[in-house]
Every structure is written in structure tokens, then in C-alpha cells.
Design an enzyme around this catalytic site. Structure first.
Site, PDB file in Angstrom:
ATOM      1  N   PRO A   2      31.817  44.544  40.706  1.00 37.23           N
ATOM      2  CG  PRO A   2      31.411  42.827  42.280  1.00 37.23           C
ATOM      3  CD  PRO A   2      32.249  43.221  41.228  1.00 37.23           C
ATOM      4  CD  GLU A   3      33.384  50.770  41.052  1.00 38.70           C
ATOM      5  OE1 GLU A   3      33.426  51.590  41.569  1.00 38.70           O
ATOM      6  OE2 GLU A   3      33.508  50.588  39.596  1.00 38.70           O
ATOM      7  CG  HIS A 104      30.299  30.208  34.869  1.00 38.61           C
ATOM      8  ND1 HIS A 104      31.407  29.470  34.643  1.00 38.61           N
ATOM      9  CD2 HIS A 104      29.932  30.668  33.722  1.00 38.61           C
ATOM     10  CE1 HIS A 104      31.648  29.428  33.339  1.00 38.61           C
ATOM     11  NE2 HIS A 104      30.711  30.160  32.672  1.00 38.61           N
ATOM     12  NE  ARG A 123      36.794  38.349  33.358  1.00 36.28           N
ATOM     13  CZ  ARG A 123      37.128  39.536  33.152  1.00 36.28           C
ATOM     14  NH1 ARG A 123      36.294  40.695  33.165  1.00 36.28           N
ATOM     15  NH2 ARG A 123      38.495  39.785  32.663  1.00 36.28           N
ATOM     16  NE  ARG A 166      51.962  58.124  45.817  1.00 38.33           N
ATOM     17  CZ  ARG A 166      51.265  57.060  46.408  1.00 38.33           C
ATOM     18  NH1 ARG A 166      50.956  57.108  47.779  1.00 38.33           N
ATOM     19  NH2 ARG A 166      50.949  56.116  45.710  1.00 38.33           N
TER      20      ARG A 166
END
Length: 287
Positions: A2-3, A104, A123, A166
Site C-alpha cells: 500500500p502506498e 495471518h 509478510r 543531488r
DNA sequence: CGATACACCTGTGTGC
DNA sequence: TGCACACAGGTGTATC
């Protein structure tokens, strides 16, 4: 997994079930996720009322009337889903409308309003912690986060300032949560394609006008993805269990070999590895 | 400081 | 069918 758009979608989905509701029961089915759960977490949650559900970057923050805030991160494979009818919870009463716990399912919250909120994470890269609400932003996981990409502090001027000098590739820099908070692999690839910027371009060598375009495209792709309920590739589900559908709008992500969707662009989408993570891009229109 | 590699963990798809 | 390996929406930590 998820973002920002997926986390925001989950947060919005949880609001009706949780906001203003008391946590009638909390079951913690293992001692840890990525880190050990805080001491007596179940006791500290039980009886607390959720005043507000907020989001900061990819974290969901549940402000409790106990003066503490529950901090939640979904990691790569975490889900927060709602089950159960809208029937009031009565301690000790048998509730047949909740499905049995699945593999889970690590944390189960029974809300007084009758909904059950289950945190499932195969996970276990996810995390939960409790922190005093007044100092939540000072939590070690939140303290160094950069500005919200949908907030006023994020602008081309800000990017120009932070990217000056950068040398690293812009793809990797945009994944750095200290620069801007909430982007992940999908939306960085998508935003760079929309802005027509090559993922290997050095961060400090992007013209100001192109940074304007980049901030615009980052905002628009996030807003469109939130409107679509996020992107479902494997694990991700909305809080009601439904799939997101922004994956159908991907221009480059997971589309190696497909034609670039930019009008009149003859490019073929390529995949490469940067910092150990897949980058998808069009070698023709992204410079 | 910046850039990179590695670690954590389970599940799935691919090729032999 | 079995097995080895690559790969997956993230990010803290260690290392130059």
C-alpha cells in the site's frame, strides 16, 4: 503494497466503522509484526473510543480518548478489513455474523457498534504502536517524514531546494520518505512517466519547469488513484474487501513490452532495476 | 551528509 | 509433481 492512495482508501473505509466508536474488545494473536507490539496493547485499546482516524504518509493514526494514538502501518502485504453486521457488540454474546479467523489475522478489534476490524498481514512487514497523541508526530517512525505530496508544503520550489546538488537518480530520490512522504514504487513510476522525466536523471539536474510538471503529475496521479480506491495487484483490498481499480489506469507499471500510452509515442515500456526495485518507463518520451 | 546493500517474511509464478 | 529461483504496493539499519 500500500502506498498513499491505498492507505487513504483504507482509512476512509474504516471511518464509518471506527470513528466515534468504542473498542469493545481487542485480540492480539501474536506478539509482534515487524516489531513487538507495545506493552499491554490489548488492555490499552479495550474500552477506548476512537475520536478520529487520520493519515500521515502511509500510516493510519487512530486518536483515542485515552490520550493515546494507535499508529498503524500496512507494510507490503497488510490489510485492514471490516466484517460483521451493524449490530451492537455485547461482551460474551455469541456473534455468528463474524467469519472465523483466517491465516495471518494478527489483530482483531471488535467495535461497540458491531463491526469487526481485522488486521491481516502475511509478510508481517507491518507495524502497530501506541504513542501519546500530543507527541504523535515526534514518534521515531514519523519524525523524519517529508511533506505530504497533497499538502501545501509540497511544491516545485520545495523540490528544487531539496534536489539541488543531488546526484542520485530521481526515481530513488522520490522513494525516499524524507524527501516526500507517501509515494511508493507504483506511483513514482507513473508520475515520472506522466511528467516525461527519465527515472535515471540526476535529481539536481531537472529544470525548474519540469519540476513544476512533476509536482502537478504527482498530485494528479495520487488524486486519481484515491478516487479509484487504490491499485490492487495481489494483496491489497479496500476496508470493505473490494478491489481497487486504478491498476487498469497504469501507463507503465508492470507493463513491460507494452506500447507507451503517450499519444503518438512509438516507445515500448521497459523494465529496469534501480536500488533493487523494478522501474518501468518509456525510453522514448521520458528524458 | 549521500548512496548502496541487506535485512525482515510469506506467497506465487516460472522454468527445468 | 518437485524443486530452485526470482519477484512482490516498504523501510530501518549497517556500511562505505
Amino acid at each position: 503494497m500500500p502506498e498513499l492512495p491505498e492507505v487513504e482508501t483504507v482509512r476512509r473505509g474504516l471511518v464509518p466503522a471506527m470513528e466515534g466508536q468504542r473498542i469493545a474488545g481487542a485480540e492480539i494473536r501474536r506478539p509482534d509484526l515487524r516489531w513487538p507490539f507495545p506493552d499491554r496493547m490489548a488492555d490499552r485499546l479495550t474500552g477506548a473510543r476512537v475520536e478520529r482516524l487520520r493519515r500521515r504518509s502511509k500510516y493510519i493514526l487512530a486518536d483515542l480518548d485515552t490520550g493515546e494514538t494507535l499508529l498503524i502501518h500496512l507494510g507490503m502485504s497488510g490489510r485492514m478489513t471490516i466484517s460483521g453486521l451493524a449490530a451492537p457488540y455485547v461482551p460474551g454474546q455469541f456473534h455468528h455474523h463474524h467469519p472465523a479467523a483466517e491465516k495471518h489475522d494478527h489483530v482483531v478489534l471488535d467495535m461497540a457498534g458491531g463491526a469487526r476490524v481485522t488486521f491481516n498481514d502475511p509478510r508481517r512487514f507491518g507495524a502497530m504502536d501506541l504513542v501519546a497523541t500530543t507527541s504523535a508526530e515526534l514518534h521515531p517512525l514519523l519524525a523524519a517524514l517529508g511533506p505530504e505530496p497533497l499538502g501545501n508544503a509540497f511544491s516545485a520550489e520545495y523540490l528544487a531546494d531539496r534536489l539541488a546538488g543531488r546526484k542520485g537518480p530521481i526515481k530513488a530520490l522520490l522513494l525516499d520518505q524524507k524527501l516526500v512522504a507517501g509515494l511508493g514504487n507504483i506511483y513514482v513510476c507513473e508520475a515520472l512517466n506522466r511528467a516525461r522525466i527519465h527515472p535515471e536523471r540526476a535529481g539536481g539536474r531537472i529544470a525548474r519547469a519540469r519540476l513544476e510538471r512533476l509536482t502537478t503529475e504527482i498530485r494528479s496521479v495520487l488524486i486519481e488513484a484515491i478516487a479509484a480506491g487504490g491499485s490492487s495487484l495481489r494483496d491489497y483490498r479496500q476496508a470493505d474487501g473490494e478491489l481497487g481499480y486504478f491498476q487498469h489506469a497504469f501507463r507503465v507499471y508492470d507493463r513491460e513490452g507494452a506500447p507507451c500510452p503517450t499519444p503518438a509515442c512509438p516507445g515500448i515500456i521497459r523494465r529496469m532495476v534501480q536500488g533493487g526495485r523494478s522501474t518501468y518507463y518509456c525510453p522514448v518520451c521520458q528524458r
